[in-house]
Motif scaffolding. Structure first.
Motif, PDB file in Angstrom:
ATOM      1  N   LEU A 205       0.833  -1.211   0.000  1.00 35.38           N
ATOM      2  CA  LEU A 205       0.000   0.000   0.000  1.00 35.38           C
ATOM      3  C   LEU A 205       0.863   1.255   0.000  1.00 35.38           C
ATOM      4  O   LEU A 205       0.609   2.196  -0.774  1.00 35.38           O
ATOM      5  CB  LEU A 205      -0.913  -0.003   1.222  1.00 35.38           C
ATOM      6  CG  LEU A 205      -1.786   1.243   1.408  1.00 35.38           C
ATOM      7  CD1 LEU A 205      -2.780   1.378   0.262  1.00 35.38           C
ATOM      8  CD2 LEU A 205      -2.509   1.202   2.752  1.00 35.38           C
ATOM      9  N   ALA A 206       1.889   1.288   0.851  1.00 34.41           N
ATOM     10  CA  ALA A 206       2.774   2.456   0.899  1.00 34.41           C
ATOM     11  C   ALA A 206       3.487   2.657  -0.431  1.00 34.41           C
ATOM     12  O   ALA A 206       3.601   3.784  -0.934  1.00 34.41           O
ATOM     13  CB  ALA A 206       3.791   2.293   2.028  1.00 34.41           C
ATOM     14  N   GLY A 207       3.975   1.568  -1.016  1.00 33.25           N
ATOM     15  CA  GLY A 207       4.691   1.676  -2.288  1.00 33.25           C
ATOM     16  C   GLY A 207       3.832   2.166  -3.425  1.00 33.25           C
ATOM     17  O   GLY A 207       4.316   2.816  -4.348  1.00 33.25           O
ATOM     18  N   ALA A 220       6.667   3.515   5.749  1.00 35.01           N
ATOM     19  CA  ALA A 220       6.620   2.076   6.016  1.00 35.01           C
ATOM     20  C   ALA A 220       7.329   1.683   7.308  1.00 35.01           C
ATOM     21  O   ALA A 220       7.018   0.644   7.893  1.00 35.01           O
ATOM     22  CB  ALA A 220       7.239   1.315   4.840  1.00 35.01           C
ATOM     23  N   THR A 221       8.265   2.495   7.768  1.00 28.75           N
ATOM     24  CA  THR A 221       9.072   2.141   8.939  1.00 28.75           C
ATOM     25  C   THR A 221       8.253   1.772  10.172  1.00 28.75           C
ATOM     26  O   THR A 221       8.586   0.799  10.860  1.00 28.75           O
ATOM     27  CB  THR A 221      10.048   3.285   9.271  1.00 28.75           C
ATOM     28  OG1 THR A 221      10.967   3.446   8.182  1.00 28.75           O
ATOM     29  CG2 THR A 221      10.836   2.982  10.542  1.00 28.75           C
ATOM     30  N   PRO A 222       7.163   2.491  10.502  1.00 25.58           N
ATOM     31  CA  PRO A 222       6.415   2.126  11.714  1.00 25.58           C
ATOM     32  C   PRO A 222       5.872   0.701  11.723  1.00 25.58           C
ATOM     33  O   PRO A 222       5.603   0.152  12.786  1.00 25.58           O
ATOM     34  CB  PRO A 222       5.271   3.148  11.739  1.00 25.58           C
ATOM     35  CG  PRO A 222       5.814   4.329  11.001  1.00 25.58           C
ATOM     36  CD  PRO A 222       6.659   3.734   9.909  1.00 25.58           C
ATOM     37  N   VAL A 228       9.044  -2.027   4.908  1.00 27.57           N
ATOM     38  CA  VAL A 228      10.005  -1.159   4.228  1.00 27.57           C
ATOM     39  C   VAL A 228      10.519  -1.819   2.957  1.00 27.57           C
ATOM     40  O   VAL A 228      10.592  -1.202   1.892  1.00 27.57           O
ATOM     41  CB  VAL A 228      11.173  -0.805   5.171  1.00 27.57           C
ATOM     42  CG1 VAL A 228      12.256  -0.039   4.415  1.00 27.57           C
ATOM     43  CG2 VAL A 228      10.680   0.029   6.348  1.00 27.57           C
ATOM     44  N   GLN A 229      10.883  -3.104   3.046  1.00 31.04           N
ATOM     45  CA  GLN A 229      11.426  -3.807   1.884  1.00 31.04           C
ATOM     46  C   GLN A 229      10.399  -3.933   0.770  1.00 31.04           C
ATOM     47  O   GLN A 229      10.685  -3.621  -0.400  1.00 31.04           O
ATOM     48  CB  GLN A 229      11.925  -5.190   2.306  1.00 31.04           C
ATOM     49  CG  GLN A 229      13.126  -5.162   3.226  1.00 31.04           C
ATOM     50  CD  GLN A 229      13.565  -6.545   3.645  1.00 31.04           C
ATOM     51  OE1 GLN A 229      13.019  -7.543   3.196  1.00 31.04           O
ATOM     52  NE2 GLN A 229      14.550  -6.612   4.529  1.00 31.04           N
ATOM     53  N   VAL A 230       9.180  -4.378   1.113  1.00 29.11           N
ATOM     54  CA  VAL A 230       8.140  -4.537   0.101  1.00 29.11           C
ATOM     55  C   VAL A 230       7.730  -3.179  -0.460  1.00 29.11           C
ATOM     56  O   VAL A 230       7.551  -3.019  -1.676  1.00 29.11           O
ATOM     57  CB  VAL A 230       6.913  -5.270   0.695  1.00 29.11           C
ATOM     58  CG1 VAL A 230       5.766  -5.311  -0.315  1.00 29.11           C
ATOM     59  CG2 VAL A 230       7.296  -6.680   1.118  1.00 29.11           C
ATOM     60  N   GLY A 231       7.606  -2.176   0.422  1.00 26.64           N
ATOM     61  CA  GLY A 231       7.219  -0.849  -0.037  1.00 26.64           C
ATOM     62  C   GLY A 231       8.223  -0.258  -1.005  1.00 26.64           C
ATOM     63  O   GLY A 231       7.846   0.324  -2.030  1.00 26.64           O
TER      64      GLY A 231
END
Length: 365
Positions: A205-207, A220-222, A228-231
């Motif tokens: 979703l973030a990405g 994505a960090t939270p 983070v990796q997928v984003g």
């Protein structure tokens, strides 16, 4: 009497470099100070509540924005703030590539990769349609749609010369990427927690919704390292869509009407359209990110070095988020106009809805 001529001044090696570094120091020091305050506040949260409810990365944005709202840094601070917001952030993205292996990429599956392309296409059409329904000029609607669907001001800057966009339209479109980009970074984790999304789901979703690659890291960090990796992977695929989009727009540009920079001029007399160079379509830090993935997958990067690289990426990202906050003027939106504001916000909401639908359709765990 013959006058002696003064010997020409001899350049001192290193002086230009020292001068450039000196110009960066005030703004860089300010960003580091804001970063220190953010980490101190996060530590205070842990001491009081047992955990940091608001990450240092988000706190850096908030503290920087509060400072910028109360005080506009003079010109001598700008080089260091700009360097922190751009170069340090790009270096952090490159270092982040070391945490992503080929296995992570393959785990995304072809359905997600094809889905990202479909999301970008639908978001482009929806954003353009919303802009036109709200009365935006054709080129302005194209800029808003591309910035929203692909990668914010980078996409706007790349598309503008391809479609002969007017400089005022470019400035108005870019005005939102700072303010709304920060708003999405701050608000999206709340949605992820509220929907109880997994790291993979939220990363996707973030990405697919956040404007810029570095902002994806912040958003994505939270929700953890997997997010983070997928984003970052999803956003990388989304950024790579900029090349085909620019190519398509270059073919459609002559049909967009006469309201751009060359309006009213005879087509034969208009200056030749400037196409963005390849390195603008695939920025150096994306290339570096990909190179790091390859090196990690081949085992060239020692495992012992990975934690240090991850910590360095985190620290640089927080410093950059402080700079991002220091560059945000929340009054920018008010100056850009109601129709543009509505077009960008509605396009962003549509993008989020399309992205959530895709995540459910392909059944990400």
């Amino acid at each position: 009497m013959v006058r002696e001529t003064a010997a020409p001044a001899r350049a001192v090696p290193g002086i230009p470099v020292l001068s450039r570094v000196g110009r960066l120091l005030p703004g860089l020091a300010l960003c580091v100070a804001v970063t220190g305050l953010a980490f101190a506040a996060a530590s205070a949260e842990v001491a009081l509540f047992g955990q940091a409810w608001i990450e240092a990365l988000v706190l850096a944005i908030l503290i920087g924005t509060v400072i910028r709202t109360a005080w506009a840094p003079p010109a001598r601070w700008h080089p260091g703030i700009g360097f922190s917001a751009k170069i340090l952030l790009e270096v952090a993205v490159v270092l982040l590539g070391a945490s992503v292996s080929a296995a992570t990429i393959l785990s995304a599956g072809p359905a997600l990769l094809l889905g990202i392309a479909a999301v970008v296409a639908m978001a482009l059409l929806a954003g353009f349609g919303i802009g036109r329904l709200l009365g935006l000029p054709v080129r302005m609607a194209v800029l808003v749609a591309c910035g929203n669907a692909i990668c914010g001001n980078s996409a706007i800057a790349a598309v503008a010369p391809v479609i002969d966009a007017h400089s005022d339209d470019v400035a108005a479109s870019i005005a939102f990427t700072a303010v709304l980009g920060v708003a999405v970074v701050l608000g999206l984790p709340l949605l992820g927690f509220g929907l109880q999304m997994s790291g993979v789901q939220y990363g996707a979703l973030a990405g697919m919704t956040v404007y810029a690659v570095p902002q994806v890291i912040a958003a994505a960090t939270p929700l953890g390292a997997t997010a983070v990796q997928v984003g970052t992977l999803v956003k990388l695929v989304r950024v790579l869509m900029l090349g085909p989009v620019c190519l398509l727009l270059s073919l459609l540009a002559p049909r967009l009407g006469g309201e751009g920079a060359g309006a009213g001029a005879d087509m034969a007399e208009r200056p030749r359209r400037a196409y963005p160079p390849v390195h603008h379509l695939v920025p150096w830090f994306i290339q570096g990110f990909l190179a790091m993935i390859v090196l990690r997958s081949l085992g060239i990067i020692p495992h012992a070095a990975l934690p240090a690289m991850e910590h360095a990426a985190t620290l640089l990202t927080v410093v950059s988020m402080a700079a991002l906050g220091l560059g945000v003027d929340v009054r920018t939106v008010a100056r850009a106009g109601g129709r543009v504001t509505a077009a960008v916000i509605l396009s962003l909401l549509v993008l989020g809805a399309i992205s959530l639908t895709l995540i459910r359709l392909i059944g990400l765990a």
